[in-house]
Design an enzyme around this catalytic site. Structure first.
Site, mmCIF file in Angstrom:
data_model
loop_
_atom_site.group_PDB
_atom_site.id
_atom_site.type_symbol
_atom_site.label_atom_id
_atom_site.label_comp_id
_atom_site.label_asym_id
_atom_site.label_seq_id
_atom_site.Cartn_x
_atom_site.Cartn_y
_atom_site.Cartn_z
ATOM 1 N N HIS A 460 0.787 -1.294 -0.068
ATOM 2 C CA HIS A 460 0.039 -0.001 0.108
ATOM 3 C C HIS A 460 0.854 1.230 -0.168
ATOM 4 O O HIS A 460 0.372 2.416 -0.890
ATOM 5 C CB HIS A 460 -0.970 0.003 1.139
ATOM 6 C CG HIS A 460 -2.120 -0.881 1.001
ATOM 7 N ND1 HIS A 460 -2.800 -1.563 2.022
ATOM 8 C CD2 HIS A 460 -2.845 -1.602 0.015
ATOM 9 C CE1 HIS A 460 -3.913 -2.230 1.846
ATOM 10 N NE2 HIS A 460 -3.705 -2.255 0.356
ATOM 11 N N GLU A 692 25.521 40.159 -7.709
ATOM 12 C CA GLU A 692 26.395 39.070 -6.937
ATOM 13 C C GLU A 692 27.157 39.436 -5.804
ATOM 14 O O GLU A 692 27.615 38.599 -5.140
ATOM 15 C CB GLU A 692 27.296 38.292 -7.987
ATOM 16 C CG GLU A 692 26.425 37.651 -8.953
ATOM 17 C CD GLU A 692 27.350 37.220 -10.252
ATOM 18 O OE1 GLU A 692 27.619 37.971 -11.041
ATOM 19 O OE2 GLU A 692 27.340 35.902 -10.408
ATOM 20 N N ASP A 716 27.077 33.021 -5.698
ATOM 21 C CA ASP A 716 28.090 34.161 -5.485
ATOM 22 C C ASP A 716 28.045 35.132 -4.423
ATOM 23 O O ASP A 716 28.488 35.357 -3.505
ATOM 24 C CB ASP A 716 28.522 34.858 -6.700
ATOM 25 C CG ASP A 716 29.717 34.166 -7.364
ATOM 26 O OD1 ASP A 716 30.533 33.330 -7.064
ATOM 27 O OD2 ASP A 716 29.808 34.229 -8.709
#
Length: 832
Positions: A460, A692, A716
């Protein structure tokens, strides 16, 4: 002598001896704390010869304890039976429907029935307990075998002959009467007062109680087996009609053939590959997350009062049933719920109420004097062994269901909670076996796939996993459990293959196969929240093949084309023609969809031989990204020419990486304008920058005036905010995008962008993290760009979110003290 109690089954004792009946009642009442309705019809009014039975006394006794809960009559043999049958004739038909004559021996049966009735059990449970009394006695006396005359003391013959009906039929279900058909049969049988039995005529089996889920399943009725179903009672005809209708309808099951593949081997081959049994299709790659279910230890203790133990068990069983019913109700309220999950849980309710199981627990408490927890555990273990000893592998697999429900009750009895899944990041779930309850807790956005050392394709839990769309391989063998936590594996749920620490070639082959077999129907076509907010979902790609794969995965465009793939692994720089052909090919695949090309991002860990690089002490803080492009303007100009030429007739954008100042953006835009002016027939394209570094965040309000969009590179950004080199294993864990410091940077960037009227995308790995997605959307990010294989996961996550909640969640996590707290908070709030 009458003791009454509302809403409880009444007990009537019919005996030749009044003293015997009174002694039985006295003995039974010493074992009960609550009274039960009891009446005695024993002896006759003749001092000289007091032994005998009186029909009128029997009738009056029945009426004195009668209620809608029903009445059970126990008696001696001889005139007691005849007096009882005649007394029933004087009652109305509506009353007779609630009265049962019990074949159990008077003393043992009456004591068991009175105790059970005093606890508030229903009439079927009281009957089962009374009838089980002789069985318990036989087991204690250790008789070799007792074969009763089927015509003596048989319920079928005590009631009217014409009230006993039998039908014979052939089972058509592909898997016979397995758990779900058995559950439907038992559910129907329990709707009627009649005693209902089942026999497998093909195997000439014993006759079993059709109201017991375990007895019905372990009868092992297979397809094309002939069975006999007998009902005895006033509603026998109706009961058999309903059962026959269900059998004719295959118990509501479609005629589906279950196909399985045999396991070939569990030892790694030369390619470090394991083989199991395919259970749920799909391909996944991820880190191993082990799970070991813990079974609470049970210590026995002297039982002073068995009744107290039994009442405690009943309380716990009711709690367990409420838990399961709560799950059923929550699933039923979801329009996306597969009925399979509800059916499986309904079957678990029948396991808890199974009379044969409860009878064994009762004996363990009252006869063996075990405490409640140990009595339950022993009964469950015995039931599991019964299933595992069956010949049919399909029925053997049902033992995990017994283990599941047994463990749920045992945890309630001992007060111990189940082991936590400990899934905070996406991974591959590795365990010995999987129970249905555990399967229902799995989150598809965190559980990439499932591997079990044991298990069955017909379990099941496997059916539930299929409805969740999670790839799964079962029966891999114990070697699977020795894999190191966090080691990487890949699996194919359609073939049963598992690769340990897969090579790049193997990963590429799997990716190619996934692109061919991707099931789009399992994933929403668009990323839309529950309250209707549309989120743009793009792909991060490298090359032409990735572009095709991205669309197959459901991307709406490309949010990041890493153009450095054209520059790496070669001795000379690519020509303008080479770049143009590649960009144009990708643009044609995208058509009118967005295609954002990031200009050359080399330096630090990405070096090329044809660009002179000075030795740098800190290359990640050196000449990389836009700095490198501005330092080599001829290479930069060539790339921009190729991008602009390829943009004709397409929705192409250009994006500059590693921007840290406004001056860098202006210098790059100046070169772009010069290139545009040198070309004829090209249109001005949109310009964006990568956010970044912290400096870009700090100056975001100024930078937003220079460009058309921002794209946040969280990989970054995380390492620069946290001052932790993500390539350095000693500190890489610090470069976590869920750190509140990083999230505050994202918030600041979004605010500045929106104030300037430009959009913000996230193209780092954080955008595919199911825990991070709600935060990013709550912070106002407009678009996500992720690796193609993650698109389906992100879509499913978004489809489960409500934007009205996310802003509050995002605001809250910014106040937390670290990535771990953020992770735990989001998981707790949204259950992802």
């Amino acid at each position: 002598m009458i003791t009454s109690s509302e809403n409880k089954v009444g007990i009537v004792l019919v005996s030749h001896s009044a003293k015997l009946a009174e002694a039985v009642v006295e003995l039974a009442e010493q074992m009960t704390q609550e009274p039960a309705p009891i009446a005695i019809a024993a002896g006759i009014d003749d001092p000289e010869n007091p032994f005998g039975t009186d029909v009128i006394k029997v009738q009056e006794a029945i009426e004195s304890v009668y209620s809608d809960a029903g009445v059970i009559i126990l008696m001696d043999l001889g005139s007691a039976v005849m007096s009882t049958e005649m007394a029933l004739e004087f009652l109305s038909s509506s009353q007779r429907n609630h009265i049962k004559i019990c074949t159990a021996p008077l003393v043992e049966g009456a004591i068991s029935a009175i105790v059970q009735a005093s606890l508030g059990a229903n009439i079927q449970q009281v009957m089962a307990e009374a009838n089980a009394a002789l069985t318990a006695k036989i087991s204690q006396i250790n008789v070799d075998e007792i074969v009763p005359d089927q015509n003596l003391g048989n319920i079928n013959n005590i009631e009217k002959e014409n009230s006993s009906k039998t039908i014979k039929t052939t089972i058509k279900n592909q898997l016979g009467i397995h758990a779900r058909p058995a559950a439907k049969l038992v559910a129907i049988a329990n709707q009627f007062q009649s005693e209902i039995t089942l026999q497998n005529l093909t195997k000439n089996s014993q006759v079993i109680n059709a109201k017991s889920i375990n007895q019905v399943i372990t009868l092992a009725v297979k397809q094309r087996h002939e069975v006999a179903i007998t009902a005895t009672g006033n509603d026998a005809d109706l009961a058999l009609t309903k059962i026959q209708e269900s059998i004719t309808n295959n118990f509501g099951e479609a005629e589906v053939i279950v196909k399985t593949k045999a396991k070939i081997s569990t030892a790694p081959d030369a390619d470090n590959k394991l083989l199991g049994i395919p259970a749920s299709p799909g391909i996944a790659v991820g880190k191993v997350v082990h799970y070991q279910a813990t079974i609470p230890d049970v210590e026995d203790y002297p039982v002073a009062d068995p009744e107290v133990e039994w009442q405690y068990l009943e309380l716990i069983l009711e709690t367990a049933k409420k838990e399961i019913q709560g799950i059923i109700d929550s699933l039923s309220n979801k329009s996306t719920t597969d009925n399979t999950q509800v059916d499986i849980l309904q079957t678990q309710l029948l396991y808890i109420e199974d009379p044969s199981l409860l009878e064994q627990v009762h004996q363990n408490i009252f006869k063996q004097h075990h405490c409640t927890a140990l009595a339950w555990k022993k009964a469950i273990e015995a039931m599991i062994n019964t299933y595992q000893e069956l010949e049919d592998p399909y029925l053997q697999a049902r033992s995990i269901d017994i283990k599941d429900i047994g463990g749920r009750v045992l945890q309630l009895l001992t007060g111990e909670s189940s082991s936590s899944l400990n899934f905070s990041q996406p991974g591959i779930f590795v365990t010995s076996d999987l129970t249905p309850s555990l399967a229902l807790q799995l989150k598809p956005n965190l559980v990439l796939a499932i591997c079990t050392s044991a298990g069955s394709v017909t379990a099941h839990s496997t059916l539930i996993v299929n409805t969740l769309g999670i790839p799964m391989v079962v029966g891999v063998g114990t070697q699977l459990l020795s894999l190191a936590t966090d080691s990487q594996i890949a699996l194919d749920g359609a073939t049963g293959e598992i690769w340990v620490e897969p090579s790049q070639t193997q990963l590429q082959q799997l990716q190619a196969k996934q692109s061919q077999t991707l099931n789009k129907s399992q994933t929403p076509q668009e990323a839309i929240t529950k309250d209707g907010r549309k989120i743009s979902l793009m792909a991060n790609i490298v090359g032409v093949t990735d572009a095709e794969f991205a669309l197959e995965c459901g991307a709406e465009g490309v949010g990041l084309l890493r153009s450095e793939f054209l520059y790496l692994d070669r001795e000379t720089q690519p020509t303008e023609a080479e770049e143009y052909e590649t960009y144009q090919a990708i643009a044609k695949i995208m058509g009118t969809r967005p295609l954002t090309i990031r200009t050359l991002d080399i330096g630090a860990d990405k070096q090329v031989p044809y660009i002179k690089h000075e030795l740098e002490a800190n290359p990640f803080l050196g000449c990389r990204g836009i700095r490198q492009s501005l330092d080599t303007p001829e290479i930069f100009q060539t790339q921009l020419r190729a991008i602009l030429r390829a943009s004709h007739g397409h929705n192409v954008k250009v994006m500059f990486p590693m921007v840290s100042s406004v001056q860098e953006v202006r210098a790059a835009k100046k070169i772009l304008t010069e290139v545009e002016n040198s070309l004829s027939g090209v249109n001005t394209i949109k310009v964006g920058i990568m956010i970044e570094v912290p400096a870009a965040v700090t100056m975001a309000n100024q930078l937003a005036k220079e460009v058309d969009f921002f794209s946040i590179g969280t990989n970054d950004l995380s390492q620069y905010v946290m001052a932790a080199d993500r390539t350095n294993s000693k500190v890489a864990n610090l470069a976590n995008g869920l750190e509140p410091a990083v999230l505050r940077m994202i918030q600041q960037t979004v605010i500045a962008a929106h104030e300037a009227g430009i959009s913000v995308s996230v193209c780092g790995q954080l955008g595919s993290n199911p825990v991070a997605v709600p935060i990013l959307l709550g912070l106002g990010v407009d678009e996500l760009s992720v690796a193609p294989p993650a698109i389906s996961i992100v879509k499913r996550v978004i489809s489960q979110l409500d934007m009205s909640e996310l802003e509050a969640i995002a605001h809250s996590v910014l106040q937390l003290d670290g990535a771990k707290s953020v992770q735990e908070y989001v998981v707790a709030q949204l259950g992802i």
